[in-house]
Write an enzyme that holds these catalytic residues in place. Structure first.
Site, mmCIF file in Angstrom:
data_model
loop_
_atom_site.group_PDB
_atom_site.id
_atom_site.type_symbol
_atom_site.label_atom_id
_atom_site.label_comp_id
_atom_site.label_asym_id
_atom_site.label_seq_id
_atom_site.Cartn_x
_atom_site.Cartn_y
_atom_site.Cartn_z
ATOM 1 N N GLU A 95 -0.961 13.635 -2.365
ATOM 2 C CA GLU A 95 -0.517 14.114 -3.674
ATOM 3 C C GLU A 95 -1.392 13.537 -4.775
ATOM 4 O OE1 GLU A 95 4.191 14.997 -2.721
ATOM 5 O OE2 GLU A 95 3.688 13.078 -3.645
ATOM 6 N N CYS A 108 -4.408 11.205 -11.755
ATOM 7 C CA CYS A 108 -4.031 10.112 -10.860
ATOM 8 C C CYS A 108 -4.306 10.602 -9.446
ATOM 9 C CB CYS A 108 -2.547 9.782 -11.055
ATOM 10 S SG CYS A 108 -1.944 8.534 -9.900
ATOM 11 N N CYS A 115 -0.593 4.675 3.240
ATOM 12 C CA CYS A 115 -1.121 3.462 2.605
ATOM 13 C C CYS A 115 -1.284 2.353 3.637
ATOM 14 C CB CYS A 115 -0.190 2.988 1.484
ATOM 15 S SG CYS A 115 -0.898 1.625 0.511
ATOM 16 N N CYS A 119 4.053 -2.646 0.160
ATOM 17 C CA CYS A 119 4.891 -2.963 -1.003
ATOM 18 C C CYS A 119 6.271 -2.322 -0.823
ATOM 19 C CB CYS A 119 4.230 -2.447 -2.274
ATOM 20 S SG CYS A 119 2.558 -3.072 -2.528
ATOM 21 N N CYS A 122 7.569 0.789 -3.141
ATOM 22 C CA CYS A 122 6.726 1.986 -3.273
ATOM 23 C C CYS A 122 7.010 2.965 -2.135
ATOM 24 C CB CYS A 122 5.255 1.569 -3.255
ATOM 25 S SG CYS A 122 4.117 2.962 -3.364
ATOM 26 N N CYS A 340 4.891 6.653 -11.003
ATOM 27 C CA CYS A 340 4.350 5.526 -10.231
ATOM 28 C C CYS A 340 5.276 5.135 -9.087
ATOM 29 C CB CYS A 340 4.143 4.318 -11.137
ATOM 30 S SG CYS A 340 2.650 4.406 -12.089
#
Length: 347
Positions: A95, A108, A115, A119, A122, A340
């Protein structure tokens, strides 16, 4: 016999393209023409390369493939933010987001499918890292958002942040190659000063960036300057400690003289005390820095809750009293899960 696997043509340099044409009995300048179609004009097919002969286009078709991305789904937020679900050539999805304001439009972009890091706050971190994006796949996201910016906001893209899916410094070589194309006159010709690479903090790679003399800006997702607290919300911090991070950032500043931006979310009961504020102030003292306090965007399970306005105002007052630049940023695109920490391929 099986079919010969075609090569991804955008993995070739301009010189390699020129050599290909010479070795096939053609003029070297044909390589320049094709390179321009691939990067400046973002050609999706060889058929569209209209200044090449049919024979030349057929030869390219026989030997190469253009692994172009496709915007599979576009969502528009009430605040104007646009989120793209981008389909890659192997059917994986990432995305990317266009964030408009009165004066600029920011892309962005993602650097990995999933990933590499963990974290807890997230949504992307909950996806398994499937692979790194290639330079052309990163570049294509930027081109798609630039086109949307021109179409919907009547102006070209002004800024790029590597804050989408993935840890950019875990895909360092491809990210740098993409930025090289984005900033090159042969590509989009954007200034590197309009590009920010946001990392969760990989000390070895921050040092490498400094040694490589990069010209773009650096942002670090910090969220706590207390070792134990940061490790509890970002478990990889046990490996890449705050001490190591601080030393690498000192090195970055010594080499680049470029101010560091810290991205910082304040959560209720996690990092909303005076002790947390004091630790952040101490962490900011070794090199010029600015703080972006970012509104938290929940990811369904309720483990993390946005801190009160009182706590955020206390951060702001304390930082400003210590001459540290601080901005409180409100999230954009929350209604389409584009803010975010929310990118998780729900579509």
């Amino acid at each position: 016999m099986g079919q010969i696997k075609k090569k991804d043509i955008r993995a070739l340099t301009r010189e390699q393209l020129r050599d290909f044409f010479v070795s096939n009995g053609d003029k070297a300048f044909r390589g320049n023409q094709v390179y321009e179609w691939l990067w400046q004009k973002s050609a999706h097919s060889f058929e569209g390369m209209t200044n090449l002969s049919r024979e030349t286009r057929e030869m390219l078709q026989k030997n190469f493939v253009i692994n172009h991305i496709k915007v599979d789904q576009m969502q528009r937020s009430a605040d104007g933010t646009i989120k793209n679900a981008v389909r890659l050539h192997d059917d994986l999805i990432v995305e990317s987001v266009l964030i408009p304001t009165q004066t600029r439009t920011t892309a962005c972009v993602s650097s990995q499918v999933g990933c590499s890091l963990d974290c807890k706050f997230c949504a992307t971190a909950r996806l398994k890292r499937m692979r790194n994006l290639n330079p052309d796949e990163i570049y294509d996201q930027v081109v798609a958002i630039d086109n949307e910016s021109r179409l919907y906001f009547d102006r070209p893209l002004s800024n790029i942040v590597f804050m989408g899916m993935g840890e950019p410094l875990m895909n360092y070589n491809n990210v740098l190659k993409a930025i090289d194309k984005i900033t090159s006159p042969d590509g989009l010709g954007m200034s590197p000063k309009r590009i920010t690479v946001s990392t969760s903090g990989v000390p070895k790679m921050i040092r490498k960036m400094a040694d490589d003399g990069v010209k773009f800006k650096l942002a670090v997702s910090l969220h706590s300057a207390i070792e134990q607290t940061r490790t509890s919300i970002m478990p990889f911090n046990a490996t890449f400690t705050l001490v190591d991070l601080r030393e690498s950032l000192q090195y970055w500043y010594q080499k680049t003289k470029s101010r560091i931006t810290y991205e910082y979310v304040v959560w209720e009961g996690i990092n909303d005390t005076q002790k947390d504020i004091d630790a952040l102030i101490r962490f900011c003292r070794f090199a010029p820095a600015k703080i972006n306090i970012i509104e938290y965007n929940p990811i369904d399970d309720g483990e993390f809750q946005q801190a009160s306005n009182t706590a955020i105002e206390k951060y702001q007052r304390s930082l400003e009293a210590n001459n540290i630049t601080v901005t409180v940023r409100r999230s954009r695109g929350k209604d389409i899960d584009a803010a975010c920490g929310q990118l998780a391929n729900k579509s």
